[in-house]
Design an enzyme around this catalytic site. Structure first.
Site: not given
Length: 278
Positions: A51, A2-3, A258
């Site tokens: 976001k 999700p961005e 990440r």
């Protein structure tokens, strides 16, 4: 992942399902708000901010949620079977007479006075998909710390709101520089073009959950230039796409670690050495 575009579309679907409707079910499955009950009140609107998702409820309360890495909201007809994951992953249920919104794996979920939303949104930079979008302000904020790496600056929601790791990698590729290049080494023209590209890409992808940065069609054509394509040929130079996690080269060791994707062949600028923590 999700961005800002995913959050925008999620907010639109939640708003279409809930806004103007009276809540017949309100169930927050987090200890702090487990006894909160807003049934009998109407949902005013669901608004995205970067976001963040803000579900405003009659009476002056806002339900704030954030999807982070893998959270999601699903909307079902009232009698429809829920299919977003196992029951133990459900964190919120908002039901009306006709629709039910179910929040899965939501790492951030809180109920706060609507008047205090500024606590959540006040530090955010211009929203790439919001009415406050201001490219000049975004460029100015990115340039404020010239020694900072481009990738870190793009992820900082205080500079511009809505970019996550996917767009971080894709935007650096499109700018032909590595994510580790200091922002101050980018020309003013390049940085302005990068910010304009970010706005264009998020706008183009906000109506679909199938994110695409590579133009064209065809089942063999990748959707993205570098993200999620380790070892695959670069669409620009043909060299292999590289990856770097916080632990060093290669895939991440965990979902929280990440991964950066980039092309060592045609993206100019520094790249971390093995063992470097990016």
């Amino acid at each position: 992942m999700p961005e800002g575009d995913t959050v925008w579309l999620t907010a639109r679907r939640l708003n279409d399902a809930l806004a103007g409707q009276v809540l017949t079910r309100f169930d927050l499955r987090v200890p702090r708000f487990a006894t909160a009950d807003q049934t009998g009140r109407s949902v005013l609107d669901v608004t995205p901010r970067g976001k963040h998702l803000l579900t405003r409820i009659e009476g002056g309360l806002t339900l704030h949620s954030h999807l982070r890495m893998d959270g999601s909201w699903r909307v079902f007809d009232a009698a429809e079977r829920w299919t977003g994951g196992p029951a133990h992953q459900i964190r919120a249920v908002l039901g009306t007479r006709e629709r039910t919104a179910v929040g899965y794996r939501l790492p951030v979920l809180e109920l706060l006075p609507t008047a205090e939303e500024e606590r959540i949104t006040g530090r955010l930079g211009p929203d790439l998909l919001g009415p406050d979008w201001d490219a000049d302000t975004a460029v100015s904020r990115l340039r404020a710390d010239p020694a900072r790496s481009l990738g870190d600056a793009l992820l900082d929601q205080r500079n511009l709101a809505g970019i996550g790791n996917v767009y971080r990698c894709e935007l650096a590729f499109l700018a032909r520089v590595t994510p580790w290049l200091p922002v101050g080494e980018l020309s003013a023209e390049t940085l302005a073009r990068l910010v304009a590209t970010a706005h264009r890409l998020l706008t183009a992808n906000r109506d679909t959950f199938e994110r695409r940065t590579v133009p064209g069609t065809g089942h063999r054509r990748p959707l993205l230039y570098v993200y999620g394509r380790p070892g695959a040929p670069c669409l620009r130079c043909g060299g292999p796409i590289g990856t770097m996690s916080r632990r060093g080269p290669g895939p991440a060791a965990s979902g929280d670690d990440r991964v950066t994707y980039w092309c060592p062949g045609c993206q100019l600028g520094p790249a971390p050495k093995p063992g470097h923590h990016s």
